[in-house]
Scaffold this active site. Structure first.
Site, PDB file in Angstrom:
ATOM      1  N   HIS A   1       0.832  -1.205   0.000  1.00 35.25           N
ATOM      2  CA  HIS A   1       0.000   0.000   0.000  1.00 35.25           C
ATOM      3  C   HIS A   1       0.870   1.261   0.000  1.00 35.25           C
ATOM      4  O   HIS A   1       0.702   2.140  -0.850  1.00 35.25           O
ATOM      5  CB  HIS A   1      -0.911  -0.025   1.230  1.00 35.25           C
ATOM      6  N   GLU A   2       1.773   1.333   0.955  1.00 33.42           N
ATOM      7  CA  GLU A   2       2.589   2.550   1.080  1.00 33.42           C
ATOM      8  C   GLU A   2       3.555   2.692  -0.093  1.00 33.42           C
ATOM      9  O   GLU A   2       3.863   3.815  -0.517  1.00 33.42           O
ATOM     10  CB  GLU A   2       3.340   2.547   2.412  1.00 33.42           C
TER      11      GLU A   2
ATOM     12  N   HIS B   1       1.860   4.606  -2.829  1.00 30.63           N
ATOM     13  CA  HIS B   1       1.978   6.053  -2.620  1.00 30.63           C
ATOM     14  C   HIS B   1       3.371   6.544  -3.029  1.00 30.63           C
ATOM     15  O   HIS B   1       3.510   7.562  -3.715  1.00 30.63           O
ATOM     16  CB  HIS B   1       1.767   6.381  -1.136  1.00 30.63           C
TER      17      HIS B   1
ATOM     18  N   GLU C   1      -4.501   7.792  -3.215  1.00 29.37           N
ATOM     19  CA  GLU C   1      -4.973   6.525  -2.646  1.00 29.37           C
ATOM     20  C   GLU C   1      -5.251   5.494  -3.728  1.00 29.37           C
ATOM     21  O   GLU C   1      -5.105   4.289  -3.500  1.00 29.37           O
ATOM     22  CB  GLU C   1      -6.227   6.772  -1.804  1.00 29.37           C
TER      23      GLU C   1
END
Length: 501
Positions: free
Chosen positions: A265-266, A269, A295
């Site tokens: 997820h990170e 980003h 996101e």
């Protein structure tokens, strides 16, 4: 034209560098800062953010902006030059509405509130955090009033994170999702086919997890020569330039998938920020156009890639090599079924794809009530638990697993939560568009060939930085406005097949 724009860029560059330093102070507070440094750090951040505000809202900025707007009056409306000035104007008009004293007080309280939240969460003591949260919402109400709004104070806040969006838009968005999500959760809970994810539990030394998750995100395309990964109480990504974008995760020694999916997820980003064009560095065009679009990148890599059957086929041999117990006797289908098990859970960041947006709906409704004053801070734990029971059929056994789990309100990020749902919707819409251009997408994922995927996102999202408004960028990337349809189709297709509905 060139001279005016060059003057504006030279004026803005050191201001942006100071903002990056402020971000570095925040990263340090959440990862490495000594516990007793909180008071000094709060004053440092208050002083720095006050200085940034003073410099950016100065008369010099106004004069240079006006000169550029005049010089660019006949220029191509979508040129980098015109768009840079438009973005700067939008930021300037917002910042000049907020008094310097409020900027300073918010920065100070955000730093102090964070440390109170960390302690309250660790000790499962909401009463410790309640006064700080009460003050945060009071300061945020002031901020909304200064920014101004037409219909609801939430309008002023959501627009900070998702330009152009309103409270009514968010309500309509959730209204379009809620019935279908609740029905899908119900159908899955009643299905004969159910999955057991206990096969994912084992003994996973943190050091090995750290090395393994770094290896995986590097394989996706996260450049560790321009980034790093560290542990933190709540996973996040911080970018201080396109060449310094850092991610964090948290490790559970008995459940590797927590850190794995947080890292995916990170890294999504981070790859967005690392993909900012070099020409945009230290200008207002650097970074992501909105938090919803940001996101979409993290949810794309976490879910559209990471929770796919193809990804399970690719990653399983890597898991078996590093963690033979419990993965040695697991096949790819069993891994796929386990990581996609649908079951209401307490923690948002660990929620499955089907229930995740109900967690966001809950937070949106509660922060709206807190902002309006129709819900008192002291009543938040009970209100939280009641909504968890209403939407997910479970009640948190304590506040650490309930209203104390998220960092956002401690950091003043009120109006932020809906961007997670926007990101989910856009991630599916991007996948739909990507499949049109890369029909062998699943094969590439299975083979661990992620460069074509990253390049597509670079070409359709990353390369534009903040140049376009989110509504414009979505149409540019996918050919149509943001819609819930691709996301609901994705969910229903995937989980009806998984659960034989």
């Amino acid at each position: 034209m060139s001279d005016a724009l060059d003057q504006l860029k030279r004026h803005l560059a050191p201001i942006i560098r100071l903002q990056q330093i402020d971000g570095l102070l925040s990263w340090d507070q959440q990862t490495m800062m000594p516990p007793k440094a909180t008071t000094a750090r709060a004053e440092q951040m208050a002083a720095l953010e006050s200085l940034v505000h003073e410099l950016f809202t100065s008369e010099k900025t106004a004069v240079l902006l006006a000169k550029c707007e005049s010089a660019l009056a006949d220029a191509a409306p979508d040129s980098d030059e015109v768009r840079l000035v438009r973005v700067t104007r939008r930021d300037y008009d917002k910042e000049t509405k907020i008094p310097a004293t409020l900027v300073e007080e918010l920065a100070r309280h955000q730093a102090l509130s964070h440390e109170v939240w960390v302690r309250a969460r660790r000790e499962n003591n909401f009463s410790l955090f309640a006064p700080a949260l009460e003050k945060m919402f009071a300061l945020t109400r002031q901020k909304a009033e200064y920014l101004g709004y037409r219909h609801h104070p939430y309008d002023a806040l959501i627009d900070l994170y998702e330009p152009g969006m309103t409270y009514a838009d968010v309500v309509a968005l959730f209204d379009s999702l809620k019935p279908a999500l609740i029905a899908l959760v119900k159908n899955i809970s009643e299905a004969e086919r159910q999955f057991d994810d206990s096969c994912l539990q084992g003994d996973f030394p943190v050091e090995k997890q750290h090395a393994f998750t770094q290896e995986i995100v590097q394989a996706l395309g996260y450049d560790l020569t321009r980034g790093r990964q560290d542990p933190a109480p709540h996973p996040f990504c911080s970018g201080f330039s396109r060449d310094d974008v850092r991610i964090t995760t948290r490790f559970d020694p008995h459940l590797l998938v927590k850190a794995l999916f947080a890292s995916l997820h990170e890294a999504g980003h981070a790859m967005y920020d690392q993909g900012t064009p070099e020409a945009y560095e230290a200008t207002p065009l650097a970074g992501g156009t909105s938090l919803g679009v940001h996101e979409s990148q993290s949810r794309f890599w976490e879910n559209m890639v990471g929770r796919s059957y193809a990804f399970c086929k690719w990653i399983l041999p890597h898991l078996q090599k590093v963690f033979p117990d419990p993965f040695a006797h697991l096949n790819a289908l069993e891994l796929y079924q386990a990581i996609n098990r649908v079951q209401p859970s307490f923690i948002r960041v660990e929620a499955d794809e089907v229930t995740y947006n109900l967690h966001i709906l809950l937070r949106f409704e509660l922060e709206t009530q807190l902002l309006e004053g129709t819900l008192s801070v002291m009543d938040l734990p009970d209100a939280w638990n009641a909504k968890m029971q209403e939407y997910l059929g479970i009640t948190p056994p304590n506040d650490t697993l309930g209203c104390l789990q998220d960092i956002h309100w401690a950091g003043g990020l009120i109006g932020y939560f809906p961007t997670y749902t926007i990101g989910n919707l856009l991630s599916a819409q991007l996948r739909e568009a990507m499949l049109h251009d890369i029909p062998n997408l699943e094969t590439l994922i299975e083979q661990g060939e992620f460069s074509s995927i990253l390049q597509w996102l670079r070409q359709h999202i990353h390369v534009y930085g903040r140049k376009f408004l989110p509504q414009e960028l979505v149409i540019l990337a996918t050919g149509k406005p943001l819609s819930a349809d691709p996301y609901l189709t994705y969910l229903q297709t995937k989980f009806k097949e998984l659960y034989a509905l």
